[in-house]
Design an enzyme around this catalytic site. Structure first.
Site, PDB file in Angstrom:
ATOM      1  N   CYS A 133      -6.356   0.027   6.827  1.00  0.00           N
ATOM      2  CA  CYS A 133      -6.063   0.677   5.540  1.00  0.00           C
ATOM      3  C   CYS A 133      -7.151   1.700   5.182  1.00  0.00           C
ATOM      4  O   CYS A 133      -8.342   1.379   5.171  1.00  0.00           O
ATOM      5  CB  CYS A 133      -5.956  -0.384   4.443  1.00  0.00           C
ATOM      6  N   CYS A 143       0.838  -1.194   0.000  1.00  0.00           N
ATOM      7  CA  CYS A 143       0.000   0.000   0.000  1.00  0.00           C
ATOM      8  C   CYS A 143       0.876   1.248   0.000  1.00  0.00           C
ATOM      9  O   CYS A 143       1.994   1.242   0.517  1.00  0.00           O
ATOM     10  CB  CYS A 143      -0.906  -0.008   1.230  1.00  0.00           C
ATOM     11  N   ARG A 197       3.164   4.847   6.378  1.00  0.00           N
ATOM     12  CA  ARG A 197       3.542   4.182   7.627  1.00  0.00           C
ATOM     13  C   ARG A 197       3.992   2.741   7.421  1.00  0.00           C
ATOM     14  O   ARG A 197       4.313   2.054   8.397  1.00  0.00           O
ATOM     15  CB  ARG A 197       2.348   4.212   8.591  1.00  0.00           C
ATOM     16  N   HIS A 232      -2.233  -3.845   5.081  1.00  0.00           N
ATOM     17  CA  HIS A 232      -2.063  -3.462   6.479  1.00  0.00           C
ATOM     18  C   HIS A 232      -3.424  -3.216   7.108  1.00  0.00           C
ATOM     19  O   HIS A 232      -4.378  -2.791   6.446  1.00  0.00           O
ATOM     20  CB  HIS A 232      -1.171  -2.227   6.622  1.00  0.00           C
ATOM     21  N   ASP A 235       0.518   3.750   1.765  1.00  0.00           N
ATOM     22  CA  ASP A 235       0.520   4.341   3.104  1.00  0.00           C
ATOM     23  C   ASP A 235       1.953   4.588   3.583  1.00  0.00           C
ATOM     24  O   ASP A 235       2.783   3.680   3.587  1.00  0.00           O
ATOM     25  CB  ASP A 235      -0.209   3.415   4.087  1.00  0.00           C
TER      26      ASP A 235
END
Length: 228
Positions: free
Chosen positions: A107, A48, A52, A104, A50
């Site tokens: 999400c 993803c 993080r 994750h 993302d």
């Protein structure tokens, strides 16, 4: 609006880079000289976007050891030529031995689809997640709260994207020519920094359907069932 101590300014980022490069060279003498000669990763990571979930860091590997493709909600679509181009280069040129699809928990893309938010262009991108929500509605609805429902769909999404990877012409052709290649599904917990194996590893075309079906039939929210 440059952020704390200007760390998001270009001079700040360049300064950070110089410090990082010196630190890497100190910890791993000759690292950059070796890295500049050849790229020899063993795995392709499809994750993803993302911020993080940094691919190298969460598996404890150095730059050069992981070939990475990331997009919102770690989607693998057979019409996404960006993803397919990365996959083909990784499989046919770099000859990676492993493809990891990593989602994750929590999400944002999955949550947006589950709550049916209207966000604009990204709604089209998340169309496939919406189809998964409908297909697995009973399993998702069995969870009592929205956070758990989101996480269940996050797991389901990873398994389905593994299935999509296995059915690309790129992976199918690699298996037909006898290339050693495994496709895996993992999920990451931002809340604790831990990866979880979704027990969906496929090493040949003949396994894909059965392995993915078994993974989907397993108890969801696998982090509840793993030992610490």
């Amino acid at each position: 609006m440059d952020g704390a101590n200007g760390k998001y300014t270009i001079p700040g980022l360049v300064k950070n880079n110089r410090e990082w490069a010196r630190d890497m060279q100190k910890k791993h003498p000759g690292f950059f000289a070796k890295l500049s000669n050849q790229q020899t990763p063993e795995l392709l990571w499809i994750g993803c976007s993302d911020s993080r979930v940094p691919a190298n860091e969460v598996v404890g590997l150095l730059p050069g050891e992981v070939f990475v493709h990331r997009n919102v909600a770690n989607q693998v679509m057979h019409v996404d030529f960006n993803c397919l181009a990365v996959m083909q280069y990784a499989v046919d040129v770099l000859r990676v031995a492993h493809i990891i699809v990593c989602g994750h928990y929590g999400c944002g893309g999955i949550k947006a689809s589950l709550k049916r938010y209207e966000l604009g262009l990204i709604d089209n991108w998340l169309y496939g997640v919406g189809a998964l929500r409908q297909k697995h509605q009973a399993v998702i609805a069995a969870e009592s709260d929205m956070a758990a429902q989101t996480d269940v769909l996050c797991e389901i999404n990873v398994v389905e994207q593994v299935h999509n990877v296995c059915n690309t012409s790129i992976v199918q052709q690699a298996w037909r020519r006898g290339q050693t290649l495994e496709v895996h599904g993992l999920i990451y917990g931002i809340h604790d920094g831990r990866l979880h194996d979704l027990a969906v590893t496929v090493s040949g075309a003949e396994e894909a359907e059965a392995v993915c079906e078994a993974a989907l039939a397993a108890p969801r929210l696998i982090h509840r069932h793993e030992k610490a």
